[in-house]
Design a protein around this motif. Structure first.
Motif, PDB file in Angstrom:
ATOM      1  N   GLY A   1      -2.304   7.969   2.107  1.00 31.45           N
ATOM      2  CA  GLY A   1      -2.615   6.958   1.099  1.00 31.45           C
ATOM      3  C   GLY A   1      -4.068   6.507   1.194  1.00 31.45           C
ATOM      4  O   GLY A   1      -4.725   6.703   2.206  1.00 31.45           O
ATOM      5  N   TRP A   2      -4.552   5.911   0.128  1.00 27.34           N
ATOM      6  CA  TRP A   2      -5.983   5.621   0.030  1.00 27.34           C
ATOM      7  C   TRP A   2      -6.378   4.203   0.442  1.00 27.34           C
ATOM      8  O   TRP A   2      -7.555   3.856   0.367  1.00 27.34           O
ATOM      9  N   TYR A   3      -5.428   3.411   0.847  1.00 27.94           N
ATOM     10  CA  TYR A   3      -5.750   2.019   1.164  1.00 27.94           C
ATOM     11  C   TYR A   3      -6.844   1.957   2.234  1.00 27.94           C
ATOM     12  O   TYR A   3      -7.802   1.191   2.147  1.00 27.94           O
ATOM     13  N   ARG A   4      -6.687   2.808   3.243  1.00 31.19           N
ATOM     14  CA  ARG A   4      -7.635   2.853   4.345  1.00 31.19           C
ATOM     15  C   ARG A   4      -9.029   3.320   3.892  1.00 31.19           C
ATOM     16  O   ARG A   4     -10.057   2.919   4.455  1.00 31.19           O
ATOM     17  N   LEU A   5      -9.038   4.178   2.894  1.00 30.29           N
ATOM     18  CA  LEU A   5     -10.297   4.656   2.317  1.00 30.29           C
ATOM     19  C   LEU A   5     -11.146   3.480   1.850  1.00 30.29           C
ATOM     20  O   LEU A   5     -12.366   3.445   2.010  1.00 30.29           O
ATOM     21  N   LEU A   6     -10.453   2.515   1.271  1.00 26.94           N
ATOM     22  CA  LEU A   6     -11.134   1.341   0.739  1.00 26.94           C
ATOM     23  C   LEU A   6     -11.541   0.394   1.863  1.00 26.94           C
ATOM     24  O   LEU A   6     -12.702   0.006   1.971  1.00 26.94           O
TER      25      LEU A   6
ATOM     26  N   PRO B   1       0.815  -1.208   0.000  1.00 23.39           N
ATOM     27  CA  PRO B   1       0.000   0.000   0.000  1.00 23.39           C
ATOM     28  C   PRO B   1       0.854   1.266   0.000  1.00 23.39           C
ATOM     29  O   PRO B   1       1.836   1.360   0.727  1.00 23.39           O
ATOM     30  N   GLU B   2       0.469   2.222  -0.804  1.00 25.01           N
ATOM     31  CA  GLU B   2       1.211   3.478  -0.857  1.00 25.01           C
ATOM     32  C   GLU B   2       0.943   4.288   0.400  1.00 25.01           C
ATOM     33  O   GLU B   2      -0.179   4.380   0.870  1.00 25.01           O
ATOM     34  N   ALA B   3       2.018   4.876   0.905  1.00 21.81           N
ATOM     35  CA  ALA B   3       1.890   5.631   2.147  1.00 21.81           C
ATOM     36  C   ALA B   3       1.202   6.970   1.923  1.00 21.81           C
ATOM     37  O   ALA B   3       0.596   7.516   2.839  1.00 21.81           O
ATOM     38  N   THR B   4       1.281   7.496   0.724  1.00 18.77           N
ATOM     39  CA  THR B   4       0.719   8.819   0.491  1.00 18.77           C
ATOM     40  C   THR B   4      -0.130   8.851  -0.768  1.00 18.77           C
ATOM     41  O   THR B   4       0.110   8.121  -1.723  1.00 18.77           O
ATOM     42  N   GLY B   5      -1.118   9.699  -0.739  1.00 14.20           N
ATOM     43  CA  GLY B   5      -1.955   9.953  -1.904  1.00 14.20           C
ATOM     44  C   GLY B   5      -1.822  11.419  -2.278  1.00 14.20           C
ATOM     45  O   GLY B   5      -0.993  12.136  -1.717  1.00 14.20           O
ATOM     46  N   PRO B   6      -2.642  11.869  -3.197  1.00 13.67           N
ATOM     47  CA  PRO B   6      -2.560  13.274  -3.592  1.00 13.67           C
ATOM     48  C   PRO B   6      -3.000  14.198  -2.456  1.00 13.67           C
ATOM     49  O   PRO B   6      -3.816  13.821  -1.623  1.00 13.67           O
ATOM     50  N   GLY B   7      -2.450  15.392  -2.446  1.00 10.72           N
ATOM     51  CA  GLY B   7      -2.844  16.395  -1.455  1.00 10.72           C
ATOM     52  C   GLY B   7      -4.313  16.745  -1.574  1.00 10.72           C
ATOM     53  O   GLY B   7      -4.937  16.514  -2.613  1.00 10.72           O
TER      54      GLY B   7
END
Lengths: 339, 339
Positions: free
Chosen positions: B259-264, A253-259
């Motif tokens: 990151g968006w993993y948690r969003l899901l 899982p990526e640690a960061t997403g877009p701002g």
């Protein structure tokens, strides 16, 4: 007594699963209890989300235990029924059939399918959970309006291809994102997308911008990573991002997403969802999708591998994006050799 | 003829605004046209979102031009009316009054206020746009249910303090995040939050986790940055994040978010909103908030600076988090000296 061949989880994958994380096993043929059905699995349907259940931490459902039959859907034929709704010879879909040749399941865990309406593989694709995921995510959460621009990642995949076709039925301009020329061509030629851009192209942001001159109203997010970020920069005011999956991140899982600045200025909505939370929409899905299928408005692309033992390789290949369409495992070779 | 003192945008700020970005100017006293009202500004209400309009790129509304009167709300007294709904002596709130001593505005751009119900500053706070932002964000987008945990950043500020109080009225457990001991104490003692944690505390994630033992159902996001990320890790299944503002990022938007993993896996919803998109909810807001105010269930904290010339310093201090409550500028000194 015949044995039940199974593939079990031998070890928890670290990152991309390896063949050693799976093991072929044999169990006794299951015996259906009262209220259960014995089913011969004819087809397995593989889905990336199964990767999430292989982690110890779990995700949106309990993780598999080591030694468990690998989680997955199956289509099969009823061999013996101790449930009033099923008779020998019926065909059914089991959400939790698992990677095995036979299962004994409660009738309530099976959905009867109609092979007259569509061939069995379609019930693992557009008419099954892939289709339901597409239907719920696009229509319930994305709420596209005619004339809006819908972008779909993993566009040639089992879910994405249905999203694109349903969005076209809704009167939307539909732009896909897929990995490689073959998949992009399939999105346009087979599934009727207006355009499809290659996420491997370093010019992806520019290509996507050209394909979406009015910005993006609905993003059906299935991939994560670079394509997610390219979409983000093009979201139009009031846009909706529906997060169905993040396949590029399942192994890490990526640690960061877009701002989030754009979230505010463009009044965006983002929603993560899990199909099984919305089973109340199943009747509407079944009615609509059966009609669209019968009208020839929904197509399917299959990527079939032969035999239970091929399932791990098919699964790993799918996580790498090597598949062409819905990944299915035919168990016909297993049943033929056992006969 | 008396002059109209104004503060105009002299230069576009880079990052945090400096005093040199603003300039005191004098214009002729405005003359109301037909359908307009001449208003003496008694109070200015400062809000962080004005920073967004100072950038050339603009954000959710057209950017100010260089030389424009700085955007901001004002409460004032009608000196002359050429609109049937207003008479001399009425008090009104102007969303776009601007940082100046007088304005001539169309009647439709003014909202009459009732100084019998609440003193004028309250109409720039809980009963004005700050309150409306809180009301819409929390109730329309956050949809808190009784017993749920609501976390509010910038908890002691003009919007956050109202969010917390309204969430308490809804029967929620309310946890604030604020900068420094004084603000945290105000959130609990003055505004009735169940707890408040300090975003300057390096142990913020742990402190927030202790304050939210059941996770967070609704996050009212006003800050961005570290507190946003601490909230993210604690969001409960089905949680809603309402993005009202990102004050910590207005001077330099962050390139990345969580990151968006948690969003899901947690099926989260995130929604950015702009208050002015939802003016259809204003009648409900006015009815509810007036009742809550009259019942003594909503309190306000004011941070008043004196005189038009103090507005830039008050604005810069607010962006640095130095204010204690709603930032107001009293123009009484200006009018007294001109008299």
């Amino acid at each position: 007594m015949r044995a039940n061949r199974q593939i079990v989880l031998a070890a928890r994958p670290r990152g991309l699963p390896r063949h050693e994380d799976f093991r072929l096993a044999e169990a006794p043929m299951p015996a259906p209890a009262d209220g259960e059905v014995l089913m011969r699995h004819d087809w397995l349907g593989l889905a990336p989300a199964a990767r999430l259940r292989m982690d110890e931490a779990g995700s949106y459902s309990a993780p598999m235990a080591l030694g468990d039959v690998v989680y997955g859907q199956a289509i099969g034929t009823v061999l013996e029924s101790r449930h009033p709704d099923f008779k020998v010879g019926d065909m059914a879909m089991a959400m939790r059939g698992g990677w095995q040749c036979f299962s004994a399941l409660r009738g309530g865990d099976l959905v009867k399918i109609d092979p007259q309406l569509a061939p069995p593989p379609a019930w693992l694709g557009p008419l099954g959970t892939s289709g339901l995921a597409a239907y719920i995510g696009l229509l319930e959460h994305g709420r596209p309006k005619s004339g809006e621009t819908v972008v779909v990642s993993a566009a040639a995949g089992a879910v994405g291809s249905v999203v694109g076709q349903v969005a076209r039925i809704q009167g939307c301009r539909v732009v896909g994102i897929a990995g490689g020329e073959d998949k992009c061509r399939a999105a346009v030629d087979e599934f009727g997308f207006d355009a499809c851009v290659d996420h491997r192209d370093p010019g992806l942001p520019q290509a996507l911008a050209r394909a979406c001159p009015d910005g993006i109203d609905v993003s059906f997010e299935n991939a994560g990573g670079a394509s997610r970020d390219a979409v983000w920069r093009l979201m139009a005011r009031g846009g909706r991002i529906v997060v169905c999956g993040l396949i590029s991140e399942y192994n890490a899982p990526e640690a960061t997403g877009p701002g989030w600045y754009r979230l505010l200025t463009q009044r965006l909505q983002i929603r993560g969802y899990i199909t099984s939370d919305h089973l109340d929409l199943r009747p509407a899905f079944e009615r609509d999708m059966a009609r669209w299928w019968a009208e020839g408005r929904i197509r399917m692309r299959e990527d079939v591998s032969q035999g239970l033992a091929s399932a791990p390789a098919a699964f790993i290949g799918m996580l790498l994006g090597h598949n062409r369409g819905k990944v299915l495992v035919s168990l016909a070779p297993d049943h033929a050799s056992a006969a």
